[in-house]
Design a protein around this motif. Structure first.
Motif, PDB file in Angstrom:
ATOM      1  N   UNK A 108       0.829  -1.207   0.000  1.00  0.00           N
ATOM      2  CA  UNK A 108       0.000   0.000   0.000  1.00  0.00           C
ATOM      3  C   UNK A 108       0.866   1.261   0.000  1.00  0.00           C
ATOM      4  N   UNK A 109       1.937   1.257   0.801  1.00  0.00           N
ATOM      5  CA  UNK A 109       2.829   2.418   0.845  1.00  0.00           C
ATOM      6  C   UNK A 109       3.535   2.618  -0.491  1.00  0.00           C
ATOM      7  N   UNK A 110       3.965   1.522  -1.107  1.00  0.00           N
ATOM      8  CA  UNK A 110       4.616   1.625  -2.414  1.00  0.00           C
ATOM      9  C   UNK A 110       3.642   2.146  -3.467  1.00  0.00           C
ATOM     10  N   UNK A 111       2.406   1.676  -3.419  1.00  0.00           N
ATOM     11  CA  UNK A 111       1.405   2.118  -4.387  1.00  0.00           C
ATOM     12  C   UNK A 111       1.128   3.617  -4.245  1.00  0.00           C
ATOM     13  N   UNK A 112       1.027   4.072  -2.995  1.00  0.00           N
ATOM     14  CA  UNK A 112       0.791   5.508  -2.780  1.00  0.00           C
ATOM     15  C   UNK A 112       1.974   6.339  -3.264  1.00  0.00           C
ATOM     16  N   UNK A 113       3.187   5.824  -3.064  1.00  0.00           N
ATOM     17  CA  UNK A 113       4.370   6.542  -3.554  1.00  0.00           C
ATOM     18  C   UNK A 113       4.367   6.614  -5.078  1.00  0.00           C
ATOM     19  N   UNK A 114       3.945   5.533  -5.716  1.00  0.00           N
ATOM     20  CA  UNK A 114       3.891   5.517  -7.174  1.00  0.00           C
ATOM     21  C   UNK A 114       2.797   6.446  -7.707  1.00  0.00           C
ATOM     22  N   UNK A 115       1.672   6.477  -7.025  1.00  0.00           N
ATOM     23  CA  UNK A 115       0.568   7.331  -7.467  1.00  0.00           C
ATOM     24  C   UNK A 115       0.922   8.811  -7.338  1.00  0.00           C
ATOM     25  N   UNK A 116       1.703   9.130  -6.316  1.00  0.00           N
ATOM     26  CA  UNK A 116       2.082  10.536  -6.130  1.00  0.00           C
ATOM     27  C   UNK A 116       3.235  10.955  -7.027  1.00  0.00           C
TER      28      UNK A 116
END
Length: 281
Positions: free
Chosen positions: A41-49
């Protein structure tokens, strides 16, 4: 002399047993899945931002993972270690194990190695799937920082396991050992920073004494080492971080890793001494 006393074949068999038992431990599997899910989830949020703030790589995800590791990894290690001896002592299986052609050193080393491998495998699963997600989405920068964080996280996990082993060796019942481990986790995680700050204010400690107090907590050792690996400076940690970097310079990271290794070795040796002195019951 020590290698002649220990049959490493027995150690290997016991380590395999502990790996299988860890795989059947529902709490451990829950912690491992929670860590993996939150890492993704943290990696996905970093990628989305990344579209708004630049390219996302392993460095951005590593910064997000530091606090997650501080929360979950010590809990995994402490609880797993707390049940290692006390749980089997309470169930009567410890006596059965020692009735086999093994000695106490082989038993303790085999259990420790097996549980350490289980922790490393759990972290490897979380970090591996997260790395795959980042790589697939084209964020391959700063992978060296990510690998350094994995190594530090594994070291923290094994240090926590060693402390849990000591609790288990000193405690007759599994439920009591887990309770002590959870209480210690709360102290190390939630009272660590606040306790250091409060003690510094009450006792009016100077910056070198404040840094020395922080080094007494293995979680703080991991945090300082992880932040230094990520940023190559410790300004975000305040005066104590600046003091540490100016005082130790390039020797700071080896010092922190060495202290974490001491947290692996010393509690395990203390647990071994206590177990031999106290016996099975």
């Amino acid at each position: 002399m020590i290698t002649k006393m220990i049959d490493f074949g027995n150690v290997f068999i016991l380590a395999q047993k502990e790996l299988r038992d860890a795989g059947r431990n529902r709490w451990f599997m829950l912690y491992a899945l929670a860590f993996t899910g939150l890492s993704l989830a943290l990696a996905w949020m970093a990628l989305k931002s990344a579209g708004n703030y630049g390219l996302a790589g392993f460095g951005r995800t590593s910064a997000s993972l530091i606090n997650l590791i501080l929360l979950i990894v010590p809990l995994m290690g402490l609880t797993l270690g707390a049940l290692a001896l006390a749980g089997e002592r309470e169930q009567g299986t410890l006596l059965y194990l020692l009735a086999q052609p093994i000695n106490q050193a082989e038993l303790l080393l085999g259990k420790f190695v097996g549980l350490a491998l289980a922790l490393v495998a759990a972290l490897g699963l979380g970090f591996g799937l997260t790395a795959a997600l980042i790589a697939v989405n084209g964020g391959g920068a700063q992978i060296d920082i990510y690998l350094a964080l994995l190594g530090l996280g594994c070291l923290l996990a094994i240090a926590s396991l060693s402390i849990g082993f000591l609790i288990s060796a000193l405690t007759p019942r599994g439920s009591t050992a887990v309770g002590v481990a959870l209480f210690l986790w709360l102290i190390l995680v939630f009272i660590g920073d606040l306790g250091v700050m409060g003690t510094a204010l009450v006792l009016q400690l100077d910056v070198n004494q404040l840094f020395a107090l922080a080094l007494a907590n293995p979680l703080q050792l991991f945090k300082i080492a992880a932040v230094y690996s990520l940023r190559q400076n410790l300004e975000v940690l305040g005066p104590a971080g600046i003091y540490a970097l100016r005082t130790y310079g390039s020797q700071l990271l080896p010092l922190l890793v060495g202290l974490l290794l001491a947290w692996v070795l010393l509690p395990f040796l203390a647990a071994t001494f206590s177990f031999r002195r106290k016996g099975i019951l």
